[in-house]
Design a protein around this motif. Structure first.
Motif, PDB file in Angstrom:
ATOM      1  N   TRP A 138     -33.372 -27.483 -39.196  1.00 44.50           N
ATOM      2  CA  TRP A 138     -32.531 -26.758 -40.148  1.00 44.50           C
ATOM      3  C   TRP A 138     -31.930 -27.701 -41.185  1.00 44.50           C
ATOM      4  CZ3 TRP A 138     -29.592 -24.105 -35.532  1.00 44.50           C
ATOM      5  CH2 TRP A 138     -30.482 -23.248 -34.883  1.00 44.50           C
ATOM      6  N   ASN A 139     -31.454 -28.859 -40.731  1.00 42.40           N
ATOM      7  CA  ASN A 139     -30.896 -29.839 -41.671  1.00 42.40           C
ATOM      8  C   ASN A 139     -31.956 -30.364 -42.627  1.00 42.40           C
ATOM      9  OD1 ASN A 139     -27.968 -30.584 -41.463  1.00 42.40           O
ATOM     10  ND2 ASN A 139     -28.479 -30.770 -39.293  1.00 42.40           N
ATOM     11  N   LYS A 140     -33.152 -30.600 -42.086  1.00 45.43           N
ATOM     12  CA  LYS A 140     -34.247 -31.115 -42.918  1.00 45.43           C
ATOM     13  C   LYS A 140     -34.609 -30.114 -44.010  1.00 45.43           C
ATOM     14  CE  LYS A 140     -37.668 -33.997 -43.924  1.00 45.43           C
ATOM     15  NZ  LYS A 140     -37.477 -35.382 -44.357  1.00 45.43           N
ATOM     16  N   ILE A 141     -34.670 -28.825 -43.661  1.00 42.27           N
ATOM     17  CA  ILE A 141     -34.983 -27.785 -44.645  1.00 42.27           C
ATOM     18  C   ILE A 141     -33.905 -27.723 -45.714  1.00 42.27           C
ATOM     19  CG2 ILE A 141     -35.195 -25.287 -44.985  1.00 42.27           C
ATOM     20  CD1 ILE A 141     -36.514 -25.154 -42.211  1.00 42.27           C
ATOM     21  N   ILE A 172     -37.922 -33.745 -28.147  1.00 42.95           N
ATOM     22  CA  ILE A 172     -39.211 -33.077 -28.011  1.00 42.95           C
ATOM     23  C   ILE A 172     -39.220 -31.783 -28.814  1.00 42.95           C
ATOM     24  CG2 ILE A 172     -40.899 -32.167 -26.394  1.00 42.95           C
ATOM     25  CD1 ILE A 172     -40.293 -35.200 -26.165  1.00 42.95           C
ATOM     26  N   VAL A 173     -38.136 -31.010 -28.706  1.00 38.64           N
ATOM     27  CA  VAL A 173     -38.009 -29.771 -29.470  1.00 38.64           C
ATOM     28  C   VAL A 173     -38.068 -30.062 -30.960  1.00 38.64           C
ATOM     29  CG1 VAL A 173     -36.467 -27.856 -30.058  1.00 38.64           C
ATOM     30  CG2 VAL A 173     -36.703 -28.575 -27.677  1.00 38.64           C
ATOM     31  N   ALA A 174     -37.318 -31.092 -31.396  1.00 38.19           N
ATOM     32  CA  ALA A 174     -37.281 -31.440 -32.817  1.00 38.19           C
ATOM     33  C   ALA A 174     -38.651 -31.872 -33.327  1.00 38.19           C
ATOM     34  CB  ALA A 174     -36.263 -32.553 -33.049  1.00 38.19           C
ATOM     35  N   MET A 175     -39.369 -32.656 -32.536  1.00 36.61           N
ATOM     36  CA  MET A 175     -40.687 -33.134 -32.960  1.00 36.61           C
ATOM     37  C   MET A 175     -41.679 -31.985 -33.064  1.00 36.61           C
ATOM     38  SD  MET A 175     -40.982 -36.735 -30.814  1.00 36.61           S
ATOM     39  CE  MET A 175     -42.585 -37.153 -31.490  1.00 36.61           C
ATOM     40  N   PHE A 194     -43.478 -26.436 -38.345  1.00 37.59           N
ATOM     41  CA  PHE A 194     -42.956 -25.801 -39.553  1.00 37.59           C
ATOM     42  C   PHE A 194     -43.031 -26.690 -40.799  1.00 37.59           C
ATOM     43  CE2 PHE A 194     -40.792 -23.315 -36.241  1.00 37.59           C
ATOM     44  CZ  PHE A 194     -41.041 -22.022 -36.692  1.00 37.59           C
ATOM     45  N   LEU A 195     -42.958 -28.004 -40.621  1.00 41.31           N
ATOM     46  CA  LEU A 195     -42.918 -28.909 -41.777  1.00 41.31           C
ATOM     47  C   LEU A 195     -44.145 -29.804 -41.878  1.00 41.31           C
ATOM     48  CD1 LEU A 195     -39.148 -29.988 -41.511  1.00 41.31           C
ATOM     49  CD2 LEU A 195     -40.132 -28.123 -42.880  1.00 41.31           C
ATOM     50  N   ASN A 196     -45.102 -29.604 -40.990  1.00 43.94           N
ATOM     51  CA  ASN A 196     -46.331 -30.416 -40.988  1.00 43.94           C
ATOM     52  C   ASN A 196     -46.042 -31.907 -40.831  1.00 43.94           C
ATOM     53  OD1 ASN A 196     -48.136 -28.189 -41.406  1.00 43.94           O
ATOM     54  ND2 ASN A 196     -47.514 -28.160 -43.568  1.00 43.94           N
ATOM     55  N   GLU A 197     -44.990 -32.220 -40.082  1.00 41.43           N
ATOM     56  CA  GLU A 197     -44.681 -33.627 -39.815  1.00 41.43           C
ATOM     57  C   GLU A 197     -45.696 -34.179 -38.815  1.00 41.43           C
ATOM     58  OE1 GLU A 197     -39.836 -33.467 -40.561  1.00 41.43           O
ATOM     59  OE2 GLU A 197     -40.622 -33.739 -38.533  1.00 41.43           O
ATOM     60  N   ASN A 198     -46.121 -35.411 -39.053  1.00 40.55           N
ATOM     61  CA  ASN A 198     -47.158 -36.022 -38.232  1.00 40.55           C
ATOM     62  C   ASN A 198     -46.564 -36.647 -36.976  1.00 40.55           C
ATOM     63  OD1 ASN A 198     -49.710 -36.957 -37.510  1.00 40.55           O
ATOM     64  ND2 ASN A 198     -49.379 -38.928 -38.521  1.00 40.55           N
ATOM     65  N   VAL A 243     -36.732 -39.780 -43.712  1.00 38.83           N
ATOM     66  CA  VAL A 243     -37.524 -39.806 -42.477  1.00 38.83           C
ATOM     67  C   VAL A 243     -37.741 -38.384 -41.979  1.00 38.83           C
ATOM     68  CG1 VAL A 243     -36.720 -42.099 -41.797  1.00 38.83           C
ATOM     69  CG2 VAL A 243     -35.461 -40.065 -41.023  1.00 38.83           C
ATOM     70  N   ASP A 244     -38.759 -38.202 -41.154  1.00 40.72           N
ATOM     71  CA  ASP A 244     -39.041 -36.890 -40.575  1.00 40.72           C
ATOM     72  C   ASP A 244     -37.954 -36.489 -39.587  1.00 40.72           C
ATOM     73  OD1 ASP A 244     -41.344 -36.773 -42.028  1.00 40.72           O
ATOM     74  OD2 ASP A 244     -42.690 -37.321 -40.382  1.00 40.72           O
ATOM     75  N   SER A 245     -37.796 -35.184 -39.395  1.00 39.91           N
ATOM     76  CA  SER A 245     -36.761 -34.686 -38.490  1.00 39.91           C
ATOM     77  C   SER A 245     -37.027 -35.099 -37.047  1.00 39.91           C
ATOM     78  CB  SER A 245     -36.671 -33.156 -38.588  1.00 39.91           C
ATOM     79  OG  SER A 245     -37.914 -32.553 -38.259  1.00 39.91           O
ATOM     80  N   GLY A 246     -38.300 -35.072 -36.627  1.00 34.66           N
ATOM     81  CA  GLY A 246     -38.640 -35.482 -35.271  1.00 34.66           C
ATOM     82  C   GLY A 246     -38.366 -36.948 -35.031  1.00 34.66           C
ATOM     83  N   PHE A 247     -38.681 -37.777 -36.027  1.00 35.77           N
ATOM     84  CA  PHE A 247     -38.414 -39.209 -35.927  1.00 35.77           C
ATOM     85  C   PHE A 247     -36.913 -39.454 -35.786  1.00 35.77           C
ATOM     86  CE2 PHE A 247     -37.297 -43.311 -37.620  1.00 35.77           C
ATOM     87  CZ  PHE A 247     -38.281 -44.165 -37.143  1.00 35.77           C
TER      88      PHE A 247
END
Length: 315
Positions: free
Chosen positions: A28-31, A260-263, A269-273, A96-100
């Motif tokens: 949500w923050n990343k969006i 894990i949920v964030a990644m 949803f964001l096509n993060e690698n 940086v990506d949200s999962g990272f």
């Protein structure tokens, strides 16, 4: 303090909140931060959430009056956790990506442990030493990826998140001894409102361009609403409820689930690698966090609400 009466359904819903909703706040923050200035975003979120908490508290008949010392301490705690700790992480999500970000933040128990050793001279338990070693290896694997470092601003984002972890970790030590409002809901309200106002002042000082919610895109509006209602009010209440109902080591298991949920959400949803090295780093790092959060280590780490360290920079 006596244990509250257990409500099985409420316990299940509360665990769902700290596992999945908190893990979702990175998405949500990343969006939202792709369209809104970081400090404005965080400021609006916490001012709104804090105001709603006061309205709810008034409706429930909870006393809102606190002493000058309690107000001073809530301001300091709010600054360490939310103004700096959360606001700067949201800013770092631009790079940086949200999962990272979620995975790096999961190393917070390691930082708390080391800080307690350095500042307070606390002895580190043998299991925690293993956790520290694994945590350092995991962080090295995470931030040492060439494809991530090569991204514009990635190193800056990593450093900002690490500095925020220092802020949260010191805040963990601070709230363990500080005089704060006895009611956790009221305490949360003061922290969110004061930190939100501080973030708005910082946003103005930095010259961030403010915009009306009427001009925001639909995904950003939904992200902000979710952050305010679920990420700020509901989940934090669930967290404090669980601290009174179940053992702190069970509450601490959210540390393993959130990244894990964030990644997964960032990937979907964001096509993060998600690289193989990131996956390996997550296993090593979260295993280290597990060793740090074992029952023997919790006697050192338990400092928030008399039970455990605060959870989530970005939550």
């Amino acid at each position: 303090m006596a244990k509250m009466q257990r409500n099985t359904l409420l316990v299940i819903l509360s665990f769902f909140a700290i596992y999945f909703i908190w893990g979702s706040t990175y998405l949500w923050n990343k969006i939202a931060v792709t369209e809104l200035p970081a400090f404005m975003l965080a400021g609006i979120r916490f001012v709104t959430a804090g105001s709603l908490i006061f309205i709810i508290s008034k409706f429930l008949g909870l006393p809102l009056k606190i002493s000058k010392q309690e107000f001073k301490n809530t301001f300091i705690a709010g600054f360490l956790f939310l103004t700096f700790g959360n606001g700067v992480v949201v800013w770092a999500l631009k790079f940086v990506d949200s999962g990272f970000a979620a995975l790096e933040v999961s190393a917070q128990p390691l930082v708390v442990l080391l800080m307690m050793r350095i500042i307070q001279g606390k002895k580190i338990q043998p299991m925690s030493i293993i956790g520290v070693i694994l945590g350092i290896i995991g962080i090295f694997l995470l931030v040492g990826q060439k494809e991530i470092i090569a991204q514009e601003g990635a190193i800056l984002g990593m450093i900002l998140i690490f500095i925020c972890m220092l802020s949260w970790s010191y805040g963990s030590l601070f709230v363990g001894k500080a005089e704060l409002p006895k009611n956790f809901f009221v305490n949360t309200g003061y922290q969110m409102l004061t930190s939100g106002l501080s973030l708005m002042i910082i946003s103005t000082f930095l010259g961030e361009k403010w915009s009306s919610p009427l001009t925001w895109s639909t995904p950003v509006i939904w992200s902000m609403l979710l952050l305010i209602i679920f990420g700020s009010i509901i989940t934090f209440t669930a967290f404090n409820y669980l601290l009174r109902i179940v053992s702190p080591d069970k509450v601490a298991t959210s540390t393993y689930v959130n990244p894990i949920v964030a990644m997964i959400l960032g990937w979907y949803f964001l096509n993060e690698n998600i690289t193989l090295q990131s996956a390996i780093a997550s296993v090593v790092l979260l295993t280290g966090v597990y060793f740090i959060n074992t029952k023997k280590s919790l006697t050192i780490l338990s400092r928030f609400s008399g039970k455990r360290i605060p959870k989530k920079i970005i939550e």
